[in-house]
Design a protein around this motif. Structure first.
Motif, PDB file in Angstrom:
ATOM      1  N   GLU A  10      -3.333   4.897  26.257  1.00 45.36           N
ATOM      2  CA  GLU A  10      -4.298   5.971  26.518  1.00 45.36           C
ATOM      3  C   GLU A  10      -5.665   5.382  26.270  1.00 45.36           C
ATOM      4  O   GLU A  10      -5.909   4.753  25.236  1.00 45.36           O
ATOM      5  CB  GLU A  10      -4.032   7.155  25.583  1.00 45.36           C
ATOM      6  N   GLY A  11      -6.541   5.564  27.226  1.00 39.99           N
ATOM      7  CA  GLY A  11      -7.855   4.946  27.083  1.00 39.99           C
ATOM      8  C   GLY A  11      -8.751   5.242  28.266  1.00 39.99           C
ATOM      9  O   GLY A  11      -8.640   6.315  28.887  1.00 39.99           O
ATOM     10  N   ARG A  12      -9.620   4.283  28.574  1.00 38.37           N
ATOM     11  CA  ARG A  12     -10.593   4.504  29.646  1.00 38.37           C
ATOM     12  C   ARG A  12     -10.787   3.217  30.458  1.00 38.37           C
ATOM     13  O   ARG A  12     -10.656   2.123  29.914  1.00 38.37           O
ATOM     14  CB  ARG A  12     -11.944   4.903  29.063  1.00 38.37           C
TER      15      ARG A  12
ATOM     16  N   ASN B 129      -2.057  -5.670  23.776  1.00 41.17           N
ATOM     17  CA  ASN B 129      -2.101  -4.548  22.830  1.00 41.17           C
ATOM     18  C   ASN B 129      -2.692  -3.268  23.434  1.00 41.17           C
ATOM     19  O   ASN B 129      -3.509  -2.605  22.811  1.00 41.17           O
ATOM     20  CB  ASN B 129      -2.907  -4.907  21.578  1.00 41.17           C
ATOM     21  N   GLY B 130      -2.331  -2.999  24.677  1.00 44.10           N
ATOM     22  CA  GLY B 130      -2.804  -1.764  25.322  1.00 44.10           C
ATOM     23  C   GLY B 130      -4.106  -1.920  26.080  1.00 44.10           C
ATOM     24  O   GLY B 130      -4.474  -1.085  26.899  1.00 44.10           O
TER      25      GLY B 130
ATOM     26  N   TRP C 155      -9.448  -2.098  31.333  1.00 43.13           N
ATOM     27  CA  TRP C 155      -8.979  -0.850  30.699  1.00 43.13           C
ATOM     28  C   TRP C 155      -9.077  -1.022  29.189  1.00 43.13           C
ATOM     29  O   TRP C 155      -8.651  -2.048  28.653  1.00 43.13           O
ATOM     30  CB  TRP C 155      -7.533  -0.577  31.105  1.00 43.13           C
ATOM     31  N   LYS C 156      -9.681  -0.023  28.539  1.00 44.34           N
ATOM     32  CA  LYS C 156      -9.824  -0.112  27.091  1.00 44.34           C
ATOM     33  C   LYS C 156      -8.956   0.944  26.417  1.00 44.34           C
ATOM     34  O   LYS C 156      -9.100   2.138  26.714  1.00 44.34           O
ATOM     35  CB  LYS C 156     -11.282   0.144  26.688  1.00 44.34           C
ATOM     36  N   LYS C 157      -8.087   0.481  25.534  1.00 41.52           N
ATOM     37  CA  LYS C 157      -7.291   1.434  24.757  1.00 41.52           C
ATOM     38  C   LYS C 157      -8.223   2.056  23.721  1.00 41.52           C
ATOM     39  O   LYS C 157      -8.925   1.334  22.999  1.00 41.52           O
ATOM     40  CB  LYS C 157      -6.159   0.684  24.052  1.00 41.52           C
ATOM     41  N   THR C 158      -8.266   3.372  23.694  1.00 43.70           N
ATOM     42  CA  THR C 158      -9.132   4.020  22.701  1.00 43.70           C
ATOM     43  C   THR C 158      -8.681   5.447  22.441  1.00 43.70           C
ATOM     44  O   THR C 158      -8.111   6.099  23.325  1.00 43.70           O
ATOM     45  CB  THR C 158     -10.615   4.009  23.154  1.00 43.70           C
TER      46      THR C 158
ATOM     47  N   ASP D  35     -18.383   7.156  29.151  1.00 38.36           N
ATOM     48  CA  ASP D  35     -18.951   5.917  28.599  1.00 38.36           C
ATOM     49  C   ASP D  35     -19.172   6.102  27.096  1.00 38.36           C
ATOM     50  O   ASP D  35     -19.360   7.225  26.621  1.00 38.36           O
ATOM     51  CB  ASP D  35     -20.305   5.654  29.286  1.00 38.36           C
ATOM     52  N   ASP D  36     -19.183   4.984  26.381  1.00 38.98           N
ATOM     53  CA  ASP D  36     -19.420   5.051  24.921  1.00 38.98           C
ATOM     54  C   ASP D  36     -20.754   5.718  24.584  1.00 38.98           C
ATOM     55  O   ASP D  36     -20.868   6.440  23.597  1.00 38.98           O
ATOM     56  CB  ASP D  36     -19.410   3.633  24.326  1.00 38.98           C
TER      57      ASP D  36
END
Ligand SMILES: [Zn+2]
Length: 439
Positions: free
Chosen positions: A196-198, A135-136, A181-184, A68-69
Protein backbone atom coordinates in the motif's frame (compact mmCIF):
# COMPACT_ATOMS: atom_id res chain seq x y z
CA UNK A 1 9.54 26.50 -38.14
CA UNK A 2 12.53 25.63 -35.99
CA UNK A 3 13.00 25.52 -32.24
CA UNK A 4 15.68 24.56 -29.72
CA UNK A 5 15.42 20.94 -28.64
CA UNK A 6 16.97 20.17 -25.23
CA UNK A 7 17.24 16.49 -26.19
CA UNK A 8 19.66 17.13 -29.04
CA UNK A 9 20.99 20.54 -27.91
CA UNK A 10 20.22 21.84 -31.38
CA UNK A 11 17.76 24.16 -33.02
CA UNK A 12 15.71 21.76 -35.13
CA UNK A 13 13.04 22.03 -37.79
CA UNK A 14 9.58 20.90 -36.70
CA UNK A 15 8.04 18.21 -38.91
CA UNK A 16 5.05 19.33 -40.94
CA UNK A 17 1.87 17.64 -39.71
CA UNK A 18 -1.78 18.38 -39.05
CA UNK A 19 -1.96 17.79 -35.28
CA UNK A 20 0.67 18.62 -32.69
CA UNK A 21 0.70 17.13 -29.20
CA UNK A 22 1.70 19.21 -26.19
CA UNK A 23 2.41 18.23 -22.62
CA UNK A 24 3.38 20.66 -19.88
CA UNK A 25 4.32 19.40 -16.40
CA UNK A 26 1.76 20.95 -14.10
CA UNK A 27 1.98 22.00 -10.46
CA UNK A 28 1.93 20.10 -7.19
CA UNK A 29 -1.11 21.67 -5.59
CA UNK A 30 -0.05 22.53 -2.05
CA UNK A 31 0.36 26.31 -2.28
CA UNK A 32 -0.30 29.36 -4.46
CA UNK A 33 1.84 29.57 -7.60
CA UNK A 34 4.26 32.41 -8.30
CA UNK A 35 4.83 34.16 -11.62
CA UNK A 36 7.98 32.12 -12.39
CA UNK A 37 5.88 28.94 -12.31
CA UNK A 38 3.90 30.21 -15.29
CA UNK A 39 6.77 30.63 -17.76
CA UNK A 40 6.42 27.09 -19.24
CA UNK A 41 2.69 27.62 -19.82
CA UNK A 42 3.25 31.03 -21.40
CA UNK A 43 6.03 29.65 -23.64
CA UNK A 44 3.87 26.70 -24.69
CA UNK A 45 1.00 29.09 -25.36
CA UNK A 46 3.03 31.15 -27.83
CA UNK A 47 3.88 28.04 -29.85
CA UNK A 48 0.28 26.79 -29.65
CA UNK A 49 -1.07 30.14 -30.82
CA UNK A 50 1.36 30.19 -33.75
CA UNK A 51 0.39 26.64 -34.82
CA UNK A 52 -3.33 27.41 -34.44
CA UNK A 53 -2.85 30.48 -36.60
CA UNK A 54 -1.37 28.12 -39.19
CA UNK A 55 -4.62 26.09 -38.93
CA UNK A 56 -3.02 23.17 -37.13
CA UNK A 57 -4.82 21.05 -34.55
CA UNK A 58 -3.51 20.91 -31.02
CA UNK A 59 -3.86 18.19 -28.42
CA UNK A 60 -2.70 19.60 -25.11
CA UNK A 61 -2.48 18.06 -21.65
CA UNK A 62 -1.42 19.47 -18.30
CA UNK A 63 -1.18 17.25 -15.23
CA UNK A 64 -2.01 18.25 -11.69
CA UNK A 65 -0.05 16.50 -8.95
CA UNK A 66 -2.66 16.16 -6.23
CA UNK A 67 -0.92 13.45 -4.18
CA UNK A 68 2.49 14.32 -2.78
CA UNK A 69 4.44 14.56 0.47
CA UNK A 70 4.24 18.36 0.33
CA UNK A 71 0.43 18.14 0.33
CA UNK A 72 0.51 15.78 3.30
CA UNK A 73 2.82 18.14 5.22
CA UNK A 74 0.60 21.11 4.42
CA UNK A 75 -2.49 19.19 5.54
CA UNK A 76 -0.79 18.40 8.86
CA UNK A 77 0.38 21.99 9.39
CA UNK A 78 -3.04 23.44 8.51
CA UNK A 79 -4.91 20.71 10.42
CA UNK A 80 -6.86 19.91 7.28
CA UNK A 81 -7.33 16.89 5.02
CA UNK A 82 -5.09 16.28 2.01
CA UNK A 83 -8.13 16.29 -0.23
CA UNK A 84 -9.21 19.73 0.98
CA UNK A 85 -5.69 21.11 0.50
CA UNK A 86 -5.28 19.71 -3.00
CA UNK A 87 -8.79 20.81 -4.02
CA UNK A 88 -8.22 24.33 -2.72
CA UNK A 89 -4.92 24.81 -4.56
CA UNK A 90 -6.21 23.12 -7.72
CA UNK A 91 -8.99 25.70 -7.88
CA UNK A 92 -6.45 28.47 -7.26
CA UNK A 93 -4.18 27.16 -10.02
CA UNK A 94 -7.07 27.00 -12.50
CA UNK A 95 -8.08 30.57 -11.59
CA UNK A 96 -4.49 31.77 -12.06
CA UNK A 97 -4.25 29.93 -15.38
CA UNK A 98 -7.46 31.58 -16.59
CA UNK A 99 -6.28 35.02 -15.50
CA UNK A 100 -3.38 34.83 -17.96
CA UNK A 101 -5.48 34.49 -21.10
CA UNK A 102 -3.78 31.25 -22.17
CA UNK A 103 -4.96 28.54 -24.59
CA UNK A 104 -6.93 26.01 -22.58
CA UNK A 105 -5.60 22.45 -22.66
CA UNK A 106 -7.89 19.60 -23.73
CA UNK A 107 -7.62 18.39 -20.15
CA UNK A 108 -6.11 19.18 -16.81
CA UNK A 109 -5.51 15.66 -15.51
CA UNK A 110 -5.47 15.01 -11.77
CA UNK A 111 -2.96 12.31 -11.05
CA UNK A 112 -5.14 10.70 -8.36
CA UNK A 113 -7.61 9.77 -11.13
CA UNK A 114 -4.97 7.56 -12.78
CA UNK A 115 -3.63 5.33 -10.00
CA UNK A 116 -4.59 2.03 -11.71
CA UNK A 117 -2.95 3.19 -14.93
CA UNK A 118 0.24 4.05 -13.05
CA UNK A 119 0.25 0.62 -11.39
CA UNK A 120 -0.11 -0.99 -14.84
CA UNK A 121 2.67 1.21 -16.22
CA UNK A 122 5.01 0.23 -13.36
CA UNK A 123 4.11 -3.43 -13.96
CA UNK A 124 5.22 -3.05 -17.59
CA UNK A 125 8.57 -1.66 -16.46
CA UNK A 126 8.98 -4.68 -14.16
CA UNK A 127 7.90 -7.08 -16.94
CA UNK A 128 10.60 -5.59 -19.15
CA UNK A 129 13.10 -6.17 -16.35
CA UNK A 130 13.97 -2.49 -15.97
CA UNK A 131 12.99 -2.18 -12.33
CA UNK A 132 12.91 -4.13 -9.08
CA UNK A 133 10.81 -4.53 -5.96
CA UNK A 134 12.38 -4.22 -2.55
CA UNK A 135 10.44 -4.42 0.70
CA UNK A 136 7.27 -3.12 -0.94
CA UNK A 137 9.00 -0.25 -2.76
CA UNK A 138 9.50 -0.37 -6.53
CA UNK A 139 12.56 1.23 -8.11
CA UNK A 140 13.74 1.91 -11.61
CA UNK A 141 17.08 0.22 -12.21
CA UNK A 142 19.28 2.81 -13.91
CA UNK A 143 22.02 0.30 -14.67
CA UNK A 144 19.66 -1.68 -16.87
CA UNK A 145 19.17 1.41 -19.06
CA UNK A 146 22.72 2.61 -18.75
CA UNK A 147 23.26 3.48 -22.39
CA UNK A 148 20.20 5.67 -22.63
CA UNK A 149 20.21 7.37 -19.24
CA UNK A 150 21.50 10.94 -19.05
CA UNK A 151 21.09 11.83 -22.74
CA UNK A 152 18.50 14.55 -22.08
CA UNK A 153 20.43 16.00 -19.15
CA UNK A 154 23.65 15.61 -21.14
CA UNK A 155 25.25 13.82 -18.22
CA UNK A 156 27.07 10.52 -17.86
CA UNK A 157 26.05 8.09 -15.15
CA UNK A 158 29.62 8.10 -13.83
CA UNK A 159 29.44 11.88 -13.38
CA UNK A 160 26.10 11.74 -11.62
CA UNK A 161 26.89 9.10 -9.04
CA UNK A 162 29.28 11.08 -6.82
CA UNK A 163 26.47 13.62 -6.24
CA UNK A 164 24.17 10.96 -4.91
CA UNK A 165 24.55 9.08 -1.68
CA UNK A 166 22.39 6.29 -0.37
CA UNK A 167 20.78 7.26 2.89
CA UNK A 168 20.47 4.66 5.64
CA UNK A 169 16.78 4.02 5.13
CA UNK A 170 17.06 3.84 1.34
CA UNK A 171 15.94 0.50 -0.05
CA UNK A 172 17.43 1.05 -3.46
CA UNK A 173 20.40 -0.80 -4.92
CA UNK A 174 22.07 2.22 -6.44
CA UNK A 175 21.98 5.93 -5.60
CA UNK A 176 20.60 6.94 -9.02
CA UNK A 177 17.72 4.45 -9.00
CA UNK A 178 14.45 6.23 -8.38
CA UNK A 179 11.13 5.25 -6.86
CA UNK A 180 8.30 4.15 -9.14
CA UNK A 181 6.16 3.15 -6.17
CA UNK A 182 6.67 4.11 -2.54
CA UNK A 183 5.37 1.94 0.26
CA UNK A 184 3.91 4.27 2.86
CA UNK A 185 1.22 4.52 5.45
CA UNK A 186 1.59 8.29 5.65
CA UNK A 187 -1.28 10.20 4.04
CA UNK A 188 -3.60 8.91 1.32
CA UNK A 189 -2.37 5.63 -0.08
CA UNK A 190 -3.50 3.02 -2.56
CA UNK A 191 -3.37 -0.74 -2.93
CA UNK A 192 -0.89 -2.17 -5.41
CA UNK A 193 0.54 -5.68 -5.91
CA UNK A 194 3.72 -4.62 -4.10
CA UNK A 195 2.37 -2.72 -1.09
CA UNK A 196 0.00 0.00 0.00
CA UNK A 197 1.53 3.26 -1.02
CA UNK A 198 1.78 5.86 -3.74
CA UNK A 199 3.31 6.20 -7.22
CA UNK A 200 6.50 8.26 -7.59
CA UNK A 201 6.34 11.72 -9.10
CA UNK A 202 8.33 10.87 -12.24
CA UNK A 203 5.94 8.00 -12.98
CA UNK A 204 2.90 10.30 -13.12
CA UNK A 205 3.94 12.23 -16.20
CA UNK A 206 5.45 9.20 -17.95
CA UNK A 207 2.15 7.31 -17.48
CA UNK A 208 0.00 10.18 -18.76
CA UNK A 209 2.20 10.58 -21.83
CA UNK A 210 1.95 6.84 -22.42
CA UNK A 211 -1.84 6.84 -21.98
CA UNK A 212 -2.77 9.87 -24.01
CA UNK A 213 -0.15 10.03 -26.73
CA UNK A 214 0.83 6.39 -27.11
CA UNK A 215 0.22 6.05 -30.82
CA UNK A 216 1.26 9.43 -32.07
CA UNK A 217 3.80 10.52 -29.38
CA UNK A 218 4.25 13.94 -27.84
CA UNK A 219 5.71 16.59 -30.10
CA UNK A 220 6.56 19.12 -27.39
CA UNK A 221 7.15 18.43 -23.74
CA UNK A 222 7.58 21.64 -21.71
CA UNK A 223 8.89 22.51 -18.29
CA UNK A 224 11.26 24.76 -16.40
CA UNK A 225 14.99 24.05 -16.73
CA UNK A 226 15.05 22.69 -13.15
CA UNK A 227 12.79 19.83 -14.28
CA UNK A 228 15.27 18.68 -16.93
CA UNK A 229 17.12 16.58 -14.37
CA UNK A 230 16.08 14.38 -12.73
CA UNK A 231 12.34 14.72 -13.43
CA UNK A 232 12.33 14.76 -17.24
CA UNK A 233 15.27 12.40 -17.57
CA UNK A 234 13.41 9.95 -15.32
CA UNK A 235 10.13 10.39 -17.22
CA UNK A 236 12.00 9.73 -20.44
CA UNK A 237 13.85 6.62 -19.24
CA UNK A 238 10.62 4.98 -18.00
CA UNK A 239 8.94 5.61 -21.32
CA UNK A 240 11.93 4.11 -23.14
CA UNK A 241 11.73 1.08 -20.85
CA UNK A 242 8.09 0.52 -21.80
CA UNK A 243 7.85 1.73 -25.38
CA UNK A 244 11.46 1.49 -26.53
CA UNK A 245 11.28 4.92 -28.12
CA UNK A 246 11.64 8.56 -27.07
CA UNK A 247 8.76 10.04 -25.04
CA UNK A 248 8.83 13.39 -26.82
CA UNK A 249 10.30 14.66 -30.08
CA UNK A 250 11.12 18.05 -28.58
CA UNK A 251 11.92 18.87 -24.97
CA UNK A 252 11.54 22.58 -24.38
CA UNK A 253 12.97 23.99 -21.17
CA UNK A 254 12.57 27.60 -20.20
CA UNK A 255 15.11 29.55 -18.16
CA UNK A 256 14.58 30.52 -14.54
CA UNK A 257 13.01 33.71 -13.35
CA UNK A 258 15.48 35.24 -10.92
CA UNK A 259 14.40 37.85 -8.41
CA UNK A 260 16.82 39.58 -6.08
CA UNK A 261 19.93 37.59 -7.08
CA UNK A 262 18.25 34.18 -6.72
CA UNK A 263 15.82 31.98 -8.58
CA UNK A 264 12.27 32.89 -7.60
CA UNK A 265 11.19 30.02 -5.37
CA UNK A 266 8.99 29.32 -2.40
CA UNK A 267 11.89 27.94 -0.40
CA UNK A 268 13.82 31.23 -0.77
CA UNK A 269 10.79 33.31 0.14
CA UNK A 270 11.32 35.71 -2.77
CA UNK A 271 8.17 35.04 -4.74
CA UNK A 272 5.49 37.22 -6.30
CA UNK A 273 2.23 35.29 -6.44
CA UNK A 274 0.38 35.33 -9.75
CA UNK A 275 -2.79 36.66 -8.17
CA UNK A 276 -0.90 39.51 -6.45
CA UNK A 277 0.85 40.42 -9.69
CA UNK A 278 -2.41 40.38 -11.68
CA UNK A 279 -4.13 42.53 -9.07
CA UNK A 280 -1.43 45.19 -9.28
CA UNK A 281 -0.56 44.90 -12.99
CA UNK A 282 -2.06 42.50 -15.54
CA UNK A 283 -1.31 39.45 -17.67
CA UNK A 284 -0.04 41.67 -20.53
CA UNK A 285 2.71 43.04 -18.27
CA UNK A 286 3.82 39.54 -17.24
CA UNK A 287 3.95 38.44 -20.88
CA UNK A 288 5.99 41.50 -21.91
CA UNK A 289 8.49 40.67 -19.13
CA UNK A 290 8.85 37.09 -20.41
CA UNK A 291 8.95 38.09 -24.08
CA UNK A 292 11.91 40.40 -23.53
CA UNK A 293 14.21 37.36 -23.38
CA UNK A 294 14.48 34.21 -25.43
CA UNK A 295 12.50 31.49 -23.64
CA UNK A 296 15.62 29.45 -22.84
CA UNK A 297 17.43 32.37 -21.16
CA UNK A 298 17.03 33.26 -17.50
CA UNK A 299 15.32 36.54 -16.62
CA UNK A 300 16.56 38.81 -13.86
CA UNK A 301 13.41 40.40 -12.59
CA UNK A 302 13.71 43.83 -10.98
CA UNK A 303 11.15 46.38 -9.87
CA UNK A 304 12.44 48.59 -12.68
CA UNK A 305 11.82 45.86 -15.28
CA UNK A 306 8.27 45.39 -14.00
CA UNK A 307 7.58 49.15 -14.07
CA UNK A 308 9.08 49.54 -17.56
CA UNK A 309 7.00 46.63 -18.85
CA UNK A 310 3.84 48.05 -17.24
CA UNK A 311 4.58 51.39 -18.98
CA UNK A 312 4.93 49.61 -22.34
CA UNK A 313 1.59 47.90 -21.76
CA UNK A 314 0.00 51.27 -21.02
CA UNK A 315 1.47 52.64 -24.24
CA UNK A 316 -0.14 49.85 -26.27
CA UNK A 317 -3.46 50.27 -24.44
CA UNK A 318 -3.32 54.00 -25.28
CA UNK A 319 -3.09 53.11 -28.96
CA UNK A 320 -6.20 50.96 -28.60
CA UNK A 321 -7.95 53.91 -26.96
CA UNK A 322 -6.85 56.24 -29.74
CA UNK A 323 -8.03 53.81 -32.42
CA UNK A 324 -11.42 53.51 -30.68
CA UNK A 325 -11.78 57.30 -30.73
CA UNK A 326 -10.61 57.48 -34.33
CA UNK A 327 -13.25 54.96 -35.41
CA UNK A 328 -15.98 57.36 -34.29
CA UNK A 329 -14.56 60.43 -35.92
CA UNK A 330 -12.96 58.99 -39.05
CA UNK A 331 -13.46 56.34 -41.67
CA UNK A 332 -11.09 53.41 -41.82
CA UNK A 333 -9.79 53.04 -45.36
CA UNK A 334 -8.61 50.27 -47.61
CA UNK A 335 -4.89 50.62 -47.92
CA UNK A 336 -2.89 50.61 -51.11
CA UNK A 337 0.20 49.96 -49.04
CA UNK A 338 1.35 46.44 -48.26
CA UNK A 339 2.46 45.96 -44.68
CA UNK A 340 4.88 43.24 -43.62
CA UNK A 341 4.51 43.48 -39.83
CA UNK A 342 2.49 40.28 -39.47
CA UNK A 343 4.87 38.41 -41.72
CA UNK A 344 7.82 39.70 -39.72
CA UNK A 345 6.31 38.48 -36.46
CA UNK A 346 5.58 35.06 -37.97
CA UNK A 347 9.14 34.80 -39.27
CA UNK A 348 10.50 35.66 -35.83
CA UNK A 349 8.28 33.10 -34.15
CA UNK A 350 9.39 30.49 -36.67
CA UNK A 351 12.97 31.25 -35.71
CA UNK A 352 13.10 29.56 -32.27
CA UNK A 353 10.31 31.77 -30.90
CA UNK A 354 12.27 34.99 -31.16
CA UNK A 355 9.96 36.97 -28.91
CA UNK A 356 12.30 39.92 -28.27
CA UNK A 357 12.24 40.60 -32.03
CA UNK A 358 8.46 40.23 -32.07
CA UNK A 359 8.28 43.04 -29.50
CA UNK A 360 10.46 45.19 -31.77
CA UNK A 361 8.04 44.60 -34.66
CA UNK A 362 5.19 45.54 -32.32
CA UNK A 363 6.94 48.87 -31.63
CA UNK A 364 7.28 49.45 -35.38
CA UNK A 365 3.61 48.82 -36.13
CA UNK A 366 2.65 51.14 -33.26
CA UNK A 367 4.73 53.88 -34.90
CA UNK A 368 2.97 53.26 -38.22
CA UNK A 369 -0.45 53.35 -36.54
CA UNK A 370 0.37 56.60 -34.77
CA UNK A 371 1.40 58.09 -38.09
CA UNK A 372 -1.78 57.03 -39.83
CA UNK A 373 -3.91 58.26 -36.90
CA UNK A 374 -2.39 61.70 -37.26
CA UNK A 375 -2.75 61.92 -41.05
CA UNK A 376 -6.18 60.20 -41.07
CA UNK A 377 -5.08 57.28 -43.18
CA UNK A 378 -5.68 54.35 -40.83
CA UNK A 379 -6.46 51.25 -42.88
CA UNK A 380 -8.22 47.94 -42.26
CA UNK A 381 -5.07 46.07 -43.28
CA UNK A 382 -2.88 47.78 -40.71
CA UNK A 383 -5.48 47.35 -37.97
CA UNK A 384 -5.97 43.70 -38.78
CA UNK A 385 -2.25 42.99 -38.59
CA UNK A 386 -2.02 44.89 -35.29
CA UNK A 387 -4.89 42.88 -33.83
CA UNK A 388 -3.60 39.49 -35.03
CA UNK A 389 -0.12 40.15 -33.64
CA UNK A 390 -1.44 41.26 -30.26
CA UNK A 391 -4.34 38.92 -29.76
CA UNK A 392 -3.85 35.80 -31.81
CA UNK A 393 -0.06 35.44 -31.71
CA UNK A 394 1.32 37.15 -28.62
CA UNK A 395 -1.73 36.43 -26.47
CA UNK A 396 -2.29 39.94 -25.14
CA UNK A 397 -5.78 41.01 -24.19
CA UNK A 398 -5.93 44.70 -24.99
CA UNK A 399 -9.43 46.03 -25.40
CA UNK A 400 -10.97 48.67 -27.61
CA UNK A 401 -12.98 51.27 -25.74
CA UNK A 402 -16.73 50.82 -25.91
CA UNK A 403 -18.45 54.24 -25.79
CA UNK A 404 -22.02 54.89 -24.80
CA UNK A 405 -24.21 56.54 -27.41
CA UNK A 406 -24.16 59.77 -25.40
CA UNK A 407 -20.35 59.74 -25.30
CA UNK A 408 -20.18 59.10 -29.03
CA UNK A 409 -22.41 62.14 -29.61
CA UNK A 410 -20.24 64.21 -27.30
CA UNK A 411 -17.11 63.21 -29.24
CA UNK A 412 -18.73 64.02 -32.59
CA UNK A 413 -19.99 67.38 -31.30
CA UNK A 414 -16.54 68.24 -29.95
CA UNK A 415 -14.86 67.37 -33.25
CA UNK A 416 -17.48 69.38 -35.17
CA UNK A 417 -16.89 72.49 -32.99
CA UNK A 418 -13.15 72.14 -33.44
CA UNK A 419 -13.54 71.90 -37.19
CA UNK A 420 -15.80 74.94 -37.29
CA UNK A 421 -13.36 76.84 -35.09
CA UNK A 422 -15.98 77.28 -32.40
CA UNK A 423 -13.30 77.34 -29.76
CA UNK A 424 -15.42 78.44 -26.83
CA UNK A 425 -17.79 75.50 -27.25
CA UNK A 426 -15.06 73.03 -28.11
CA UNK A 427 -13.15 73.97 -24.94
CA UNK A 428 -16.24 73.26 -22.87
CA UNK A 429 -16.77 69.88 -24.54
CA UNK A 430 -13.11 69.07 -24.19
CA UNK A 431 -13.39 69.53 -20.43
CA UNK A 432 -16.36 67.17 -20.34
CA UNK A 433 -14.48 64.55 -22.35
CA UNK A 434 -11.50 64.91 -20.07
CA UNK A 435 -13.69 64.42 -17.01
CA UNK A 436 -14.96 61.20 -18.54
CA UNK A 437 -11.39 60.09 -19.25
CA UNK A 438 -12.12 59.89 -22.97
CA UNK A 439 -9.30 62.18 -23.99
ZN1 LIG B 1 6.37 16.01 -15.42
Amino acid sequence: MKIYNSLTNKIEIIDKKETYNFYVCGPTVYDFLHIGNMRPFITADVLIKYLKFKNKNIKYIINITDIDDKIIDKAISEKNTEKKISEKYTINFLEDFKSLNLSEPNSFLKISDFIDEQIKFISKILENDKGYVKNGDVFFDIYKSKKQYGILANKKIEDLIPNKRLSENDNKNNPLDFALWKKTDKGINFKAPWSEGRPGWHTECATLNYLFFQKEKVDFHFGGIDLKFPHHENERIQYLAVENCELSKFWIHNGHLNFGEHKMSKSLNNTILIRDFIEKYDSNTLKIIFYKMNHTSPIDLTTLLIEQSAAEVQKIQNIYNKISYYKITNKITNSKKKYSYLNDVLKNLENNLNLPNCLTVLQEIIKEINKSLSDSSLSYELLEQFQIINQKLLGFNFKYTVYSLADEELILEYEKCKKNKNYQQSDLLREQLKLKNII
